[in-house]
Scaffold this motif. Structure first.
Motif, PDB file in Angstrom:
ATOM      1  N   MET A  80     -90.847  43.032  18.916  1.00  0.00           N
ATOM      2  CA  MET A  80     -90.889  42.668  20.335  1.00  0.00           C
ATOM      3  C   MET A  80     -92.306  42.335  20.766  1.00  0.00           C
ATOM      4  O   MET A  80     -92.538  41.362  21.501  1.00  0.00           O
ATOM      5  CB  MET A  80     -90.312  43.795  21.192  1.00  0.00           C
ATOM      6  CG  MET A  80     -88.815  43.980  21.039  1.00  0.00           C
ATOM      7  SD  MET A  80     -88.104  45.181  22.188  1.00  0.00           S
ATOM      8  CE  MET A  80     -88.844  46.718  21.632  1.00  0.00           C
ATOM      9  N   VAL A  81     -93.273  43.133  20.311  1.00  0.00           N
ATOM     10  CA  VAL A  81     -94.669  42.870  20.670  1.00  0.00           C
ATOM     11  C   VAL A  81     -95.120  41.529  20.095  1.00  0.00           C
ATOM     12  O   VAL A  81     -95.786  40.733  20.771  1.00  0.00           O
ATOM     13  CB  VAL A  81     -95.588  44.004  20.184  1.00  0.00           C
ATOM     14  CG1 VAL A  81     -97.054  43.619  20.364  1.00  0.00           C
ATOM     15  CG2 VAL A  81     -95.298  45.290  20.935  1.00  0.00           C
ATOM     16  N   LYS A  82     -94.743  41.252  18.851  1.00  0.00           N
ATOM     17  CA  LYS A  82     -95.145  39.983  18.238  1.00  0.00           C
ATOM     18  C   LYS A  82     -94.475  38.800  18.928  1.00  0.00           C
ATOM     19  O   LYS A  82     -95.102  37.743  19.115  1.00  0.00           O
ATOM     20  CB  LYS A  82     -94.810  40.008  16.745  1.00  0.00           C
ATOM     21  CG  LYS A  82     -95.713  40.955  15.956  1.00  0.00           C
ATOM     22  CD  LYS A  82     -95.302  41.059  14.502  1.00  0.00           C
ATOM     23  CE  LYS A  82     -96.206  42.058  13.761  1.00  0.00           C
ATOM     24  NZ  LYS A  82     -95.782  42.227  12.350  1.00  0.00           N
ATOM     25  N   ALA A  83     -93.212  38.965  19.325  1.00  0.00           N
ATOM     26  CA  ALA A  83     -92.529  37.896  20.065  1.00  0.00           C
ATOM     27  C   ALA A  83     -93.214  37.668  21.410  1.00  0.00           C
ATOM     28  O   ALA A  83     -93.420  36.524  21.840  1.00  0.00           O
ATOM     29  CB  ALA A  83     -91.059  38.264  20.273  1.00  0.00           C
ATOM     30  N   ARG A  84     -93.567  38.758  22.064  1.00  0.00           N
ATOM     31  CA  ARG A  84     -94.276  38.681  23.347  1.00  0.00           C
ATOM     32  C   ARG A  84     -95.614  37.964  23.168  1.00  0.00           C
ATOM     33  O   ARG A  84     -96.021  37.153  24.000  1.00  0.00           O
ATOM     34  CB  ARG A  84     -94.496  40.098  23.867  1.00  0.00           C
ATOM     35  CG  ARG A  84     -95.010  40.193  25.276  1.00  0.00           C
ATOM     36  CD  ARG A  84     -95.146  41.648  25.669  1.00  0.00           C
ATOM     37  NE  ARG A  84     -96.216  42.326  24.937  1.00  0.00           N
ATOM     38  CZ  ARG A  84     -96.454  43.632  25.023  1.00  0.00           C
ATOM     39  NH1 ARG A  84     -95.671  44.399  25.759  1.00  0.00           N
ATOM     40  NH2 ARG A  84     -97.454  44.181  24.361  1.00  0.00           N
ATOM     41  N   MET A  85     -96.276  38.254  22.053  1.00  0.00           N
ATOM     42  CA  MET A  85     -97.565  37.639  21.755  1.00  0.00           C
ATOM     43  C   MET A  85     -97.436  36.117  21.617  1.00  0.00           C
ATOM     44  O   MET A  85     -98.203  35.357  22.215  1.00  0.00           O
ATOM     45  CB  MET A  85     -98.106  38.230  20.446  1.00  0.00           C
ATOM     46  CG  MET A  85     -99.484  37.777  20.049  1.00  0.00           C
ATOM     47  SD  MET A  85     -99.970  38.375  18.388  1.00  0.00           S
ATOM     48  CE  MET A  85     -99.563  40.115  18.509  1.00  0.00           C
ATOM     49  N   ARG A 160     -88.257  41.026  30.220  1.00  0.00           N
ATOM     50  CA  ARG A 160     -87.294  41.810  29.433  1.00  0.00           C
ATOM     51  C   ARG A 160     -87.983  42.473  28.236  1.00  0.00           C
ATOM     52  O   ARG A 160     -87.768  43.660  27.964  1.00  0.00           O
ATOM     53  CB  ARG A 160     -86.163  40.901  28.953  1.00  0.00           C
ATOM     54  CG  ARG A 160     -85.215  41.561  27.959  1.00  0.00           C
ATOM     55  CD  ARG A 160     -84.088  40.634  27.590  1.00  0.00           C
ATOM     56  NE  ARG A 160     -83.308  41.179  26.480  1.00  0.00           N
ATOM     57  CZ  ARG A 160     -81.998  41.074  26.378  1.00  0.00           C
ATOM     58  NH1 ARG A 160     -81.303  40.474  27.309  1.00  0.00           N
ATOM     59  NH2 ARG A 160     -81.363  41.572  25.339  1.00  0.00           N
ATOM     60  N   LEU A 161     -88.841  41.725  27.549  1.00  0.00           N
ATOM     61  CA  LEU A 161     -89.556  42.289  26.398  1.00  0.00           C
ATOM     62  C   LEU A 161     -90.479  43.428  26.830  1.00  0.00           C
ATOM     63  O   LEU A 161     -90.571  44.449  26.150  1.00  0.00           O
ATOM     64  CB  LEU A 161     -90.372  41.204  25.705  1.00  0.00           C
ATOM     65  CG  LEU A 161     -89.612  40.215  24.815  1.00  0.00           C
ATOM     66  CD1 LEU A 161     -90.580  39.189  24.245  1.00  0.00           C
ATOM     67  CD2 LEU A 161     -88.873  40.929  23.691  1.00  0.00           C
ATOM     68  N   ARG A 162     -91.153  43.260  27.960  1.00  0.00           N
ATOM     69  CA  ARG A 162     -92.075  44.312  28.404  1.00  0.00           C
ATOM     70  C   ARG A 162     -91.329  45.588  28.760  1.00  0.00           C
ATOM     71  O   ARG A 162     -91.793  46.688  28.477  1.00  0.00           O
ATOM     72  CB  ARG A 162     -92.897  43.826  29.595  1.00  0.00           C
ATOM     73  CG  ARG A 162     -93.950  42.833  29.198  1.00  0.00           C
ATOM     74  CD  ARG A 162     -94.981  42.592  30.277  1.00  0.00           C
ATOM     75  NE  ARG A 162     -95.783  41.450  29.880  1.00  0.00           N
ATOM     76  CZ  ARG A 162     -95.529  40.203  30.235  1.00  0.00           C
ATOM     77  NH1 ARG A 162     -94.502  39.939  31.026  1.00  0.00           N
ATOM     78  NH2 ARG A 162     -96.289  39.222  29.808  1.00  0.00           N
ATOM     79  N   VAL A 163     -90.188  45.446  29.417  1.00  0.00           N
ATOM     80  CA  VAL A 163     -89.380  46.623  29.746  1.00  0.00           C
ATOM     81  C   VAL A 163     -88.970  47.337  28.472  1.00  0.00           C
ATOM     82  O   VAL A 163     -89.102  48.564  28.347  1.00  0.00           O
ATOM     83  CB  VAL A 163     -88.136  46.218  30.571  1.00  0.00           C
ATOM     84  CG1 VAL A 163     -87.166  47.394  30.680  1.00  0.00           C
ATOM     85  CG2 VAL A 163     -88.547  45.754  31.966  1.00  0.00           C
ATOM     86  N   GLN A 164     -88.487  46.590  27.493  1.00  0.00           N
ATOM     87  CA  GLN A 164     -88.045  47.196  26.242  1.00  0.00           C
ATOM     88  C   GLN A 164     -89.211  47.843  25.500  1.00  0.00           C
ATOM     89  O   GLN A 164     -89.053  48.929  24.915  1.00  0.00           O
ATOM     90  CB  GLN A 164     -87.363  46.136  25.376  1.00  0.00           C
ATOM     91  CG  GLN A 164     -86.048  45.634  25.960  1.00  0.00           C
ATOM     92  CD  GLN A 164     -85.423  44.532  25.138  1.00  0.00           C
ATOM     93  OE1 GLN A 164     -86.081  43.918  24.293  1.00  0.00           O
ATOM     94  NE2 GLN A 164     -84.157  44.256  25.380  1.00  0.00           N
TER      95      GLN A 164
END
Length: 223
Positions: A80-85, A160-164
């Motif tokens: 998730m962090v890498k996708a957010r990045m 959504r990614l940050r919440v998760q």
């Protein structure tokens, strides 16, 4: 009388806050009836709220049994962090080019002032180690900053990614004896860079944000 759609939203928000704060920990199981009795409302808006949270990836639907708070693994968190990045970098590249900021966007002073207020509050909470306060301001900060430099679809995905990511990281961070030392507090510097239209600094701070988030996974689990 409160409209059902409003009640549905209120229940979903309240439960999301409970999950984010870790008061409804991963793996917690409950039924529509239990939540309806807890809030003193009918089953219909509760069921709708729970379905909404399931669609956001926060709950799992257990056939004929109810709902369970989703358990994110450390591999989920890293992904998730890498996708957010990747998406956030794309967002910045969409606004900043090698020759400077894309000229089609105008930075609204009122919006920037609001983002700055969120930034100041988030930094204070991070330095105080107040996770409950930080989460709310951090999410609003990133949402508003994304609205300044991005589009609604990307902002929704990032939100959504940050919440998760918070759902996974909060239980880990609460075990830290000095949690303030583990919280990112670069909100103010990033909005300053965006306001100055300083692409290099904005990218550097965003990179630090991602590396900081990934560092949480290095100590979990177990802690």
């Amino acid at each position: 009388m409160i409209k059902r759609s409003t009640l549905r939203s209120q229940i979903a928000s309240a439960l999301r806050d409970e999950i984010l704060a870790g008061r409804l920990p991963a793996g917690s199981h409950f039924t529509v009836k239990e939540i309806a009795e807890q809030y003193g409302v009918s089953a219909t808006p509760v069921r709708e709220a729970l379905v909404d949270l399931a669609a956001q990836g926060l709950l799992d639907v257990e056939q004929h049994r109810g709902f369970r708070v989703h358990e994110f693994t450390v591999d989920d968190y890293r992904s998730m962090v890498k996708a957010r990045m990747v998406v956030l970098d794309g967002l910045f590249h969409g606004y900043f080019t090698d020759d400077g900021p894309v000229p089609v966007l105008t930075l609204d002073e009122a919006v920037l002032a609001s983002v700055r207020r969120r930034a100041e509050a988030a930094v204070r909470a991070a330095r105080a180690g107040d996770l409950d306060v930080l989460i709310g301001y951090d999410l609003r900060y990133w949402r508003e900053l994304g609205d300044v430099i991005g589009n609604r679809y990307i902002c929704d995905f990032l939100d959504r990614l940050r919440v998760q990511c918070w759902v996974y990281s909060v239980p880990c961070l609460r075990k830290e004896p000095e949690v303030s030392k583990r919280l990112w507090a670069g909100h103010r510097e990033l909005v300053d860079a965006v306001e100055r239209e300083d692409a290099e600094t904005a990218h550097r701070i965003a990179g630090e944000y991602h590396r900081h988030a990934l560092a949480i996974a290095e100590k979990s689990p177990p802690w």
